[in-house]
Enzyme design. Structure first.
Site, short mmCIF file in Angstrom:
data_model
loop_
_atom_site.label_atom_id
_atom_site.label_comp_id
_atom_site.label_asym_id
_atom_site.label_seq_id
_atom_site.Cartn_x
_atom_site.Cartn_y
_atom_site.Cartn_z
N ASP A 97 0.88 -1.32 0.12
CA ASP A 97 -0.06 -0.10 -0.02
C ASP A 97 0.89 1.34 -0.10
O ASP A 97 0.61 2.24 -0.57
CB ASP A 97 -0.91 -0.10 1.15
CG ASP A 97 -0.24 -0.11 2.45
OD1 ASP A 97 0.86 -0.36 2.60
OD2 ASP A 97 -0.96 -0.37 3.58
N ASP A 100 7.33 3.47 3.17
CA ASP A 100 7.83 4.50 4.29
C ASP A 100 9.11 4.62 4.59
O ASP A 100 9.96 5.11 3.94
CB ASP A 100 6.70 4.28 5.46
CG ASP A 100 6.89 5.35 6.79
OD1 ASP A 100 6.69 6.48 6.23
OD2 ASP A 100 6.88 5.10 7.85
N THR A 104 10.11 -2.77 4.97
CA THR A 104 9.13 -3.81 4.67
C THR A 104 9.38 -4.22 3.20
O THR A 104 9.86 -5.34 2.93
CB THR A 104 7.74 -3.42 4.67
OG1 THR A 104 7.55 -3.07 5.98
CG2 THR A 104 6.73 -4.64 4.61
N ARG A 162 -9.50 0.76 7.75
CA ARG A 162 -8.90 0.09 6.48
C ARG A 162 -10.23 -0.02 5.18
O ARG A 162 -9.85 0.00 4.02
CB ARG A 162 -8.77 -1.52 6.70
CG ARG A 162 -7.43 -1.56 7.59
CD ARG A 162 -6.93 -3.16 7.34
NE ARG A 162 -6.24 -3.34 8.61
CZ ARG A 162 -4.87 -3.50 8.54
NH1 ARG A 162 -4.13 -2.79 7.40
NH2 ARG A 162 -4.28 -3.84 9.46
P1 IMP Z 1 7.90 0.79 5.88
O1 IMP Z 1 8.27 1.70 7.13
O2 IMP Z 1 8.19 1.14 5.01
O3 IMP Z 1 8.42 -0.66 6.36
O4 IMP Z 1 6.33 0.57 5.90
C1 IMP Z 1 5.66 -0.52 6.74
C2 IMP Z 1 4.31 -0.53 6.60
O5 IMP Z 1 3.54 0.33 7.36
C3 IMP Z 1 3.67 -0.28 5.02
O6 IMP Z 1 3.45 -1.32 4.36
C4 IMP Z 1 2.32 0.29 5.67
O7 IMP Z 1 1.09 -0.71 5.71
C5 IMP Z 1 2.53 0.83 6.77
N1 IMP Z 1 2.40 2.24 6.96
C6 IMP Z 1 3.52 3.10 6.54
N2 IMP Z 1 3.19 4.44 6.49
C7 IMP Z 1 1.59 4.58 6.59
C8 IMP Z 1 0.74 5.42 6.89
O8 IMP Z 1 1.00 6.72 6.53
N3 IMP Z 1 -0.55 4.92 7.45
C9 IMP Z 1 -0.73 3.69 7.43
N4 IMP Z 1 0.13 2.69 7.48
C10 IMP Z 1 1.48 3.16 7.10
MG MG Z 2 1.70 -2.70 4.97
#
Ligand code: IMP
Ligand code: MG
Length: 173
Positions: A97, A100, A104, A162
């Site tokens: 989705d 960040d 992940t 969601r």
């Molecule tokens: P990462 O920090 O790139 O590993 O992001 C991990 C996960 O955090 C993503 O797959 C999203 O499901 C969740 N995530 C990141 N940013 C947001 C946000 O602004 N709202 C909701 N979920 C988020």
């Molecule tokens: Mg996620």
């Protein structure tokens, strides 16, 4: 109730999904596409995206934990539910989705790459590059957004919102 700021309406999301699907349709025409949906966040985006694909698609799901139930990423990614098949015959497209910190996607990319698929690429609806903690560039990115915590269209806060059909942020008080 806290005031909401809509970032993407459901019709704006549809435009983005169509743009991504068009690229994927043309790039994967002669490939053996396996879409890996990262649960739970990408479930709505993936279901909309795959229904716009007019090519052969096999679907798999993977659940990872990172944020758990908070807004703060620990950087520690774990596989809670793995794929159900061998991926060596497939052109894998990992769908999330939002990217960040990048933890992940980078983790799942490296993990699935080590299983020797024919090819491997990544797709995200949204990207927050200003929040990166690890270097990661996505192959198919819907929209780049600024640093805001957003919910709706699969994205959650403590597993809520969601089901909302658009994407919004809470305005700060
Ligand atoms: P990462 O920090 O790139 O590993 O992001 C991990 C996960 O955090 C993503 O797959 C999203 O499901 C969740 N995530 C990141 N940013 C947001 C946000 O602004 N709202 C909701 N979920 C988020
Ligand atoms: Mg996620």
């Amino acid at each position: 109730m806290r005031e909401r700021e809509v970032l993407f309406s459901s019709s704006e999301i549809e435009v983005i999904v169509n743009e991504l699907a068009e690229k994927i349709n043309s790039d994967y025409k002669d490939k053996n596409l396996l879409v890996v949906c990262l649960l739970k966040g990408a479930f709505i985006f993936t279901s909309d995206l795959v229904r716009k694909l007019d090519i052969n698609v096999v679907l798999e799901f993977m659940t990872t934990s990172s944020y758990a139930d908070s807004e703060i990423s620990t950087g520690d990614v774990k596989v809670l539910q793995d794929l159900t098949r061998d991926i060596t015959e497939f052109d894998v497209l990992i769908v999330d989705d939002i990217i960040d910190t990048g933890n992940t996607m980078k983790f799942v990319y490296n993990l699935l790459k080590s299983r020797n698929p024919k090819s491997i690429k990544t797709c995200t609806l949204l990207d927050k590059p200003s929040r990166r903690k690890v270097e990661f560039e996505c192959d198919y990115c819907g929209r780049v957004i600024e640093d805001k915590f957003i919910v709706g269209y699969g994205l959650n806060y403590y597993d809520h919102y969601r089901n909302v059909d658009h994407i919004f942020a809470f305005k700060s008080e």
